[in-house]
Design a protein around this motif. Structure first.
Motif, PDB file in Angstrom:
ATOM      1  N   GLY A   5     -33.817 -23.602  37.195  1.00  0.00           N
ATOM      2  CA  GLY A   5     -33.120 -24.613  37.985  1.00  0.00           C
ATOM      3  C   GLY A   5     -33.672 -26.008  37.794  1.00  0.00           C
ATOM      4  O   GLY A   5     -33.076 -26.985  38.226  1.00  0.00           O
ATOM      5  N   CYS A   6     -34.815 -26.114  37.151  1.00  0.00           N
ATOM      6  CA  CYS A   6     -35.477 -27.406  36.952  1.00  0.00           C
ATOM      7  C   CYS A   6     -34.768 -28.233  35.871  1.00  0.00           C
ATOM      8  O   CYS A   6     -33.926 -27.736  35.142  1.00  0.00           O
ATOM      9  N   ILE A   7     -35.174 -29.494  35.792  1.00  0.00           N
ATOM     10  CA  ILE A   7     -34.644 -30.417  34.786  1.00  0.00           C
ATOM     11  C   ILE A   7     -35.701 -30.576  33.702  1.00  0.00           C
ATOM     12  O   ILE A   7     -36.835 -30.967  33.994  1.00  0.00           O
ATOM     13  N   ILE A   8     -35.349 -30.265  32.466  1.00  0.00           N
ATOM     14  CA  ILE A   8     -36.260 -30.377  31.327  1.00  0.00           C
ATOM     15  C   ILE A   8     -35.925 -31.668  30.589  1.00  0.00           C
ATOM     16  O   ILE A   8     -34.767 -31.925  30.266  1.00  0.00           O
ATOM     17  N   VAL A   9     -36.945 -32.486  30.317  1.00  0.00           N
ATOM     18  CA  VAL A   9     -36.745 -33.778  29.654  1.00  0.00           C
ATOM     19  C   VAL A   9     -37.154 -33.700  28.187  1.00  0.00           C
ATOM     20  O   VAL A   9     -38.010 -32.906  27.821  1.00  0.00           O
ATOM     21  N   GLY A  10     -36.531 -34.529  27.346  1.00  0.00           N
ATOM     22  CA  GLY A  10     -36.862 -34.571  25.928  1.00  0.00           C
ATOM     23  C   GLY A  10     -35.777 -35.268  25.136  1.00  0.00           C
ATOM     24  O   GLY A  10     -35.062 -36.123  25.663  1.00  0.00           O
ATOM     25  N   GLU A  11     -35.659 -34.889  23.866  1.00  0.00           N
ATOM     26  CA  GLU A  11     -34.653 -35.450  22.964  1.00  0.00           C
ATOM     27  C   GLU A  11     -33.759 -34.320  22.480  1.00  0.00           C
ATOM     28  O   GLU A  11     -34.246 -33.355  21.907  1.00  0.00           O
ATOM     29  N   ASN A  12     -32.453 -34.443  22.686  1.00  0.00           N
ATOM     30  CA  ASN A  12     -31.502 -33.417  22.276  1.00  0.00           C
ATOM     31  C   ASN A  12     -31.096 -33.653  20.817  1.00  0.00           C
ATOM     32  O   ASN A  12     -30.013 -34.140  20.526  1.00  0.00           O
ATOM     33  N   LYS A  13     -31.989 -33.272  19.910  1.00  0.00           N
ATOM     34  CA  LYS A  13     -31.732 -33.429  18.474  1.00  0.00           C
ATOM     35  C   LYS A  13     -31.487 -32.095  17.790  1.00  0.00           C
ATOM     36  O   LYS A  13     -31.266 -32.056  16.585  1.00  0.00           O
ATOM     37  N   VAL A  14     -31.550 -31.019  18.568  1.00  0.00           N
ATOM     38  CA  VAL A  14     -31.308 -29.672  18.073  1.00  0.00           C
ATOM     39  C   VAL A  14     -30.325 -29.026  19.049  1.00  0.00           C
ATOM     40  O   VAL A  14     -30.500 -29.138  20.261  1.00  0.00           O
ATOM     41  N   VAL A  15     -29.302 -28.361  18.543  1.00  0.00           N
ATOM     42  CA  VAL A  15     -28.297 -27.752  19.411  1.00  0.00           C
ATOM     43  C   VAL A  15     -28.964 -26.764  20.377  1.00  0.00           C
ATOM     44  O   VAL A  15     -29.736 -25.906  19.966  1.00  0.00           O
ATOM     45  N   LYS A  54     -31.235 -27.352  22.642  1.00  0.00           N
ATOM     46  CA  LYS A  54     -32.659 -27.587  22.891  1.00  0.00           C
ATOM     47  C   LYS A  54     -32.924 -29.062  23.136  1.00  0.00           C
ATOM     48  O   LYS A  54     -32.127 -29.914  22.767  1.00  0.00           O
ATOM     49  N   VAL A  55     -34.093 -29.329  23.712  1.00  0.00           N
ATOM     50  CA  VAL A  55     -34.680 -30.660  23.650  1.00  0.00           C
ATOM     51  C   VAL A  55     -36.044 -30.523  22.979  1.00  0.00           C
ATOM     52  O   VAL A  55     -36.685 -29.484  23.068  1.00  0.00           O
ATOM     53  N   ILE A  56     -36.453 -31.577  22.292  1.00  0.00           N
ATOM     54  CA  ILE A  56     -37.743 -31.601  21.609  1.00  0.00           C
ATOM     55  C   ILE A  56     -38.544 -32.803  22.107  1.00  0.00           C
ATOM     56  O   ILE A  56     -38.006 -33.658  22.819  1.00  0.00           O
ATOM     57  N   ASN A  57     -39.804 -32.864  21.720  1.00  0.00           N
ATOM     58  CA  ASN A  57     -40.700 -33.965  22.103  1.00  0.00           C
ATOM     59  C   ASN A  57     -40.771 -34.126  23.618  1.00  0.00           C
ATOM     60  O   ASN A  57     -40.859 -35.232  24.144  1.00  0.00           O
TER      61      ASN A  57
END
Length: 136
Positions: free
Chosen positions: A98-108, A110-113
């Motif tokens: 339920g949490c919010i995951i932060v990052g960069e959506n550069k992979v379908v 997923k988020v990275i970094n």
């Protein structure tokens, strides 16, 4: 300080969004699947533990110690039908309950970094007394 999370892609098992801080783009997000469209689980809408994004709406945000992650993290308060909603690092919706995951959506799907965005956001929010997040 005002955070705005715009959900932009609702998929079968995850949701992609964009997080803004005081109107300025900050990073991408990944959450669980959106199962509630009106702020109340009604009709055929059912919360599935660990696989459901939090309801649309506005929430107060504080930074405090997470016993689970053993570090300070942003925490959303008074989220209907949910407890312990955090903003934290991860890569996929399976890293969230339920949490919010932060990052960069550069992979379908997923988020990275993610770590750098969690650390930067937590530091920014620690200095603020009145923080809200609106999820649209």
């Amino acid at each position: 300080m005002k955070l705005l999370l715009k959900r932009i892609a609702m998929r079968e098992t995850y949701t992609i969004g964009k997080l803004y801080v005081d109107g300025k783009y900050f990073c991408d997000t990944i959450e669980d699947k959106v199962r509630d469209l009106n702020g109340v689980f009604d009709g055929n809408e059912k919360k599935v533990y660990g696989e459901t994004a939090i309801p649309y709406g506005s929430y107060q945000v504080i930074v405090n110690h997470s016993p689970k992650f053993k570090r300070e993290l942003p925490r959303l308060l008074n989220v209907p039908s949910f407890d312990g909603i955090l903003i934290h690092r991860g890569n996929t919706a399976s890293d969230s309950a339920g949490c919010i995951i932060v990052g960069e959506n550069k992979v379908v799907g997923k988020v990275i970094n993610s770590t750098q965005y969690e650390l930067k956001l937590t530091e920014m929010l620690k200095r603020e007394k009145n923080v809200t997040i609106e999820i649209v």
